[in-house]
Design an enzyme around this catalytic site. Structure first.
Site, PDB file in Angstrom:
ATOM      1  N   SER A 228       1.232  -1.034   0.095  1.00  0.00           N
ATOM      2  CA  SER A 228      -0.056   0.045  -0.170  1.00  0.00           C
ATOM      3  C   SER A 228       1.061   1.784  -0.030  1.00  0.00           C
ATOM      4  O   SER A 228       1.515   1.343  -0.807  1.00  0.00           O
ATOM      5  CB  SER A 228      -0.806  -0.073   1.065  1.00  0.00           C
ATOM      6  OG  SER A 228      -2.329   1.137   1.122  1.00  0.00           O
TER       7      SER A 228
ATOM      8  N   ASP B 243      -8.850  -5.703  -5.873  1.00  0.00           N
ATOM      9  CA  ASP B 243      -8.711  -4.787  -4.609  1.00  0.00           C
ATOM     10  C   ASP B 243      -8.869  -3.707  -5.036  1.00  0.00           C
ATOM     11  O   ASP B 243      -8.914  -2.962  -5.905  1.00  0.00           O
ATOM     12  CB  ASP B 243      -6.803  -4.268  -4.466  1.00  0.00           C
ATOM     13  CG  ASP B 243      -6.558  -3.404  -3.722  1.00  0.00           C
ATOM     14  OD1 ASP B 243      -7.579  -2.706  -3.546  1.00  0.00           O
ATOM     15  OD2 ASP B 243      -5.418  -3.288  -3.758  1.00  0.00           O
TER      16      ASP B 243
ATOM     17  N   HIS C 119      -7.145  -6.164  -1.290  1.00  0.00           N
ATOM     18  CA  HIS C 119      -5.965  -5.202  -1.428  1.00  0.00           C
ATOM     19  C   HIS C 119      -5.232  -5.926  -0.216  1.00  0.00           C
ATOM     20  O   HIS C 119      -5.050  -6.917   0.304  1.00  0.00           O
ATOM     21  CB  HIS C 119      -6.135  -4.471   0.178  1.00  0.00           C
ATOM     22  CG  HIS C 119      -5.219  -3.324   0.434  1.00  0.00           C
ATOM     23  ND1 HIS C 119      -4.540  -2.692  -1.010  1.00  0.00           N
ATOM     24  CD2 HIS C 119      -4.409  -2.099   0.815  1.00  0.00           C
ATOM     25  CE1 HIS C 119      -3.935  -1.327  -0.790  1.00  0.00           C
ATOM     26  NE2 HIS C 119      -3.456  -1.601   0.954  1.00  0.00           N
TER      27      HIS C 119
END
Length: 612
Positions: free
Chosen positions: A219, A335, A366
Site C-alpha cells: 500500500s 482490490d 488489497h
C-alpha cells in the site's frame, strides 16, 4: 645438527601448522550467505534474534519541508546480523519506508468528507483529528526482519517526512516523499550523512552495507519504493511494490469523477494527510497551513475532479524517466481500494523502458505479496548478484480463481498475448435485462435510467426489474471465457442535468450469495467516469441537458476465467453508493444503444455462447 636443535625445529613446525590450521578453521567458521536453486537460504548463524544488532539514527536529506531553516532528517532503524560487527561482514539491504510506523489518526468522527450533496458543490467542512504519536527508540518497525535477516540481509526502516521522529511535513506524494528514501539509500551507499541524534553532529556510517539496496512494502509502504526508484538513485537495484498507490489522482478520482477508494467513502488526499501526520507536534500547525490548508485545498479540486498540475505532480508515471531499478509488481484484481490499474500502468511503462520486470496478480483484495520464492529470487539476483536467471522467467504470474496464493500460473506476459478484442453490442430490454451480442442488432434507440444512490450496485445487479440501472447480458457461455487485459466501454449518453455520475460494472450472472460465495463470483471489474470530461481529462464542461455526448474509457484491468454456463453482464448506472458522491435522486441518464459498445480482451478472441 644436534638432537636438541631438531626437537626445537619440530616444535616450531608443529606450532606453525597449528597457527595455519587455526587460521583456516576460523576462516571456515565465518558466516556468509548461502544460495540454493537461485535463492538465498536461511543461515543458522544469522537466525538468532537475540544476537542481532539493532540501532537507530537520522539521515540528513536535501530538503527542508517543515520550513524551520534546517535540512530535514529522516529517522532510520537498522537490524543486522552480529557478524556485520564481529567479522566485518558486508551485506545487501532490504529497506521499507512508511508514514504509518508511529501511529495514525484512525477513522475519527467527521474526518471524512460528507458525500451527500450535489455534484459541483464543495460539501460541508470536515473535522481535522490529531495523531497521537506512538513507538519508542530505537526500533521503528519489525516488518521484514524475520524474513530477510536470516537470509543474509540487513533490514532498514525509515519514517517518511512529517511522521514519527522524522523531520518535515507529509505531502502525500510530493517530491520530499521521493527524496527522503533516496537520502537513506545515499547514506547506505556512503553518499549522505547519518547522525546518532536528530540534532546531533556525531556521524554514523553504514560500513556493513554492500551498497546494494532493495525496497518492498504494501500500500503506502509499496508506493515509496516506486517513489525512490523514480529518482534514479544509485544503489537501489530492485523494488517489489505490493498494491502500491502509483497516482493519487487515480486513487481519488476516476476519468474526471470524484470517487472514493473502496472502504473509505469520503476520503480524499487531505484526509490521508491528517491520517498520517504523526510528526513533531510543534511543527504541525505550520505544516497544516502550508500543505493541507493551502496546497491541497487549492489543488485537489473536489468541484470538477479534473486532472491538474497538483495531481500530475503526484503521479509517479510522470517521473519514471530516471528509473532503472528491476521491478516486480504485485496486486489483487479485486482490490477496490488501491485498484489494479495502479500496478499495471507502472509495469507497462517499465516494460516499455526495457527494465527487468515481472508482475504477480492474484484474485483477492488489497495487499498480498508474491510468494516468498519469487521475492527471494528477485532480491538474490539483484542484491546478492547471483546469476539465477530470474530475468528469463515468465513475466506474468496469475493466481487462478481456485488456486492458492503461492501457486500462480505463469504466462508469457500480461495482458495475455493470446487475448484479442471482442466487441459486444447492446439490445434493449429495460427495465429488465437487455442482451449483449457479438452481432450488431438493428436500430435499438435509447433507454433511460433514474439515479438513486440509496440502491447499492450489488442490489441493482440482482434486481429482476428496476429503472435505476440498465443491464445487458450474454446468453449462457457454452465454454469457459478467459478475459485478460483492460475492458473498454464506448458510450453515448445524455443527462437531464448539467452533471451526473457514471458507473459501469462488468458482472458474472446469476449473482451468487451465501457462505460459499467467492470474491470472483459476481463482480468481474468496474469503472467510473464523469461525462463532463468527455472531451478532456483536464477541462470539464457542464452538460447541456438532454444532449448526447460520446466518451470512451477503460475499466479496471482483469484476468479472470468466467465459467461455462454463466452470463457476462454490462451494468450501467449513475451513483455508486460505495464510491461516488450522493446527489439528490432523480437525475436521468439516457443511453443511445446504437452508439454504445463493450470491448472485451478475450484469450482466443471468441465468446462462445449457447443459442438464446
Amino acid at each position: 645438527m644436534t638432537h636438541q636443535r631438531l626437537q626445537k625445529l619440530a616444535i616450531l613446525a608443529i606450532c606453525s601448522l597449528g597457527i595455519v590450521f587455526n587460521t583456516y578453521s576460523q576462516m571456515a567458521e565465518k558466516a556468509a550467505p548461502i544460495y540454493e536453486n537461485g535463492e538465498a537460504q536461511v543461515v543458522e548463524a544469522f537466525s538468532d534474534p537475540s544476537k542481532w544488532i539493532r540501532h537507530d539514527l537520522w539521515v540528513e536529506t536535501e530538503f527542508d519541508s517543515d520550513g524551520d531553516g534546517k535540512l530535514d532528517r529522516m529517522h532510520v532503524d537498522v537490524t543486522r546480523p552480529e557478524q556485520t560487527e564481529t567479522e566485518g561482514l558486508k551485506l545487501p539491504v532490504v529497506y521499507e519506508s512508511s508514514p504509518y510506523y508511529a501511529g495514525t489518526a484512525g477513522l475519527a468522527d467527521g474526518m471524512l468528507w460528507d458525500v451527500k450533496h450535489e455534484l459541483g458543490e464543495a460539501g460541508q467542512p470536515r473535522n481535522h483529528p490529531e495523531v497521537t504519536r506512538i513507538g519508542e527508540r530505537p526500533i521503528i518497525s519489525n516488518s521484514q526482519i524475520h524474513t530477510w535477516v536470516p537470509r543474509g540481509y540487513v533490514v532498514v526502516h525509515s519514517s517518511s517526512p512529517g511522521t514519527g521522529l522524522s523531520d518535515g511535513s507529509p505531502t502525500v506524494g510530493g517530491d520530499n516523499e521521493s527524496l527522503a528514501p533516496k537520502a537513506v539509500i545515499d547514506w547506505l551507499c556512503g553518499r549522505a550523512k547519518g547522525y546518532t541524534e536528530r540534532d546531533g553532529n556525531t556521524e554514523v556510517k553504514a560500513y556493513w552495507s554492500t551498497g546494494k539496496v532493495g525496497m518492498t512494502g504494501t500500500s503506502y509502504n509499496g508506493t515509496l519504493p516506486l517513489a525512490a526508484a523514480t529518482t534514479g538513485v544509485e544503489g537501489l537495484e530492485a523494488i517489489i511494490p505490493i498494491a502500491p498507490n502509483t497516482s493519487y489522482y487515480h486513487y481519488y478520482r476516476s476519468n474526471g469523477l470524484v470517487r472514493s477508494p473502496g472502504g473509505y467513502l469520503g476520503e480524499d488526499i487531505d484526509v490521508l494527510y491528517d491520517f498520517i501526520h504523526s510528526g513533531d507536534e510543534s511543527k504541525r500547525a505550520r505544516n497544516n497551513k502550508v500543505i493541507r490548508d493551502t496546497e491541497m485545498k487549492n489543488g485537489q479540486d473536489r468541484i470538477t475532479g479534473d486532472y491538474n498540475d497538483f495531481w500530475a505532480g503526484r503521479d509517479y508515471l510522470n517521473d519514471m524517466g530516471p528509473m532503472k531499478a528491476a521491478l516486480l509488481m504485485s496486486h489483487g484484481f479485486n482490490d477496490w481500494n488501491v485498484m489494479p490499474e495502479h500496478s499495471y500502468r507502472i509495469y507497462d511503462k517499465a516494460r516499455e523502458k526495457g527494465l527487468p520486470v515481472q508482475i504477480y496478480y492474484h484474485q483477492n483484495g488489497h495487499g498480498g505479496p508474491p510468494p516468498i520464492s519469487m521475492m527471494n529470487r528477485w532480491f538474490t539476483k539483484y542484491l546478492h548478484g547471483v546469476d539465477n536467471g530470474v530475468e528469463n522467467d515468465p513475466k506474468a504470474w496469475i493466481v487462478r480463481e481456485d488456486d492458492k496464493m503461492e501457486s500462480p500460473t505463469s504466462y508469457e506476459d500480461y495482458p495475455n498475448p493470446k487475448a484479442s478484442d471482442v466487441t459486444l453490442f447492446l439490445t434493449k430490454g429495460a427495465p429488465e435485462k437487455g442482451q449483449l451480442s457479438t452481432s450488431k442488432p438493428q436500430k435499438q434507440g435509447t433507454e433511460t435510467l433514474v439515479d438513486n444512490y440509496s440502491f447499492s450496485g450489488s442490489s441493482l445487479a440482482q434486481a429482476e426489474m428496476t429503472n435505476h440501472r440498465l443491464i445487458y447480458v450474454t446468453p449462457p457461455l457454452s465454454e469457459d471465457v478467459h478475459i485478460s487485459g483492460i475492458p473498454k466501454i464506448k458510450i453515448k449518453l445524455a443527462s437531464s442535468k448539467p452533471a451526473a455520475n457514471l458507473s459501469v460494472w462488468l458482472v458474472s450472472l446469476p449473482w451468487s450469495e451465501g457462505r460459499n460465495t467467492k470474491i470472483t463470483d459476481n463482480i468481474i471489474t468496474r469503472g467510473w467516469a464523469d461525462p463532463q470530461n468527455h472531451k478532456s481529462l483536464t477541462e470539464s464542461e457542464p452538460l447541456v441537458p438532454n444532449k448526447f455526448y460520446e466518451m470512451e474509457f477503460g475499466l479496471m484491468p482483469d484476468d479472470q476465467i468466467i465459467p461455462k454456463g454463466r452470463q457476462i453482464g454490462l451494468m450501467i448506472f449513475s451513483s455508486d453508493k460505495e464510491f461516488t458522491l450522493w446527489p439528490e435522486p432523480g437525475t436521468e441518464l439516457t443511453v443511445d444503444l446504437d452508439g454504445t459498445q463493450l470491448v472485451l480482451p478475450v484469450v482466443g478472441g471468441k465468446i462462445p455462447i449457447t443459442s438464446p
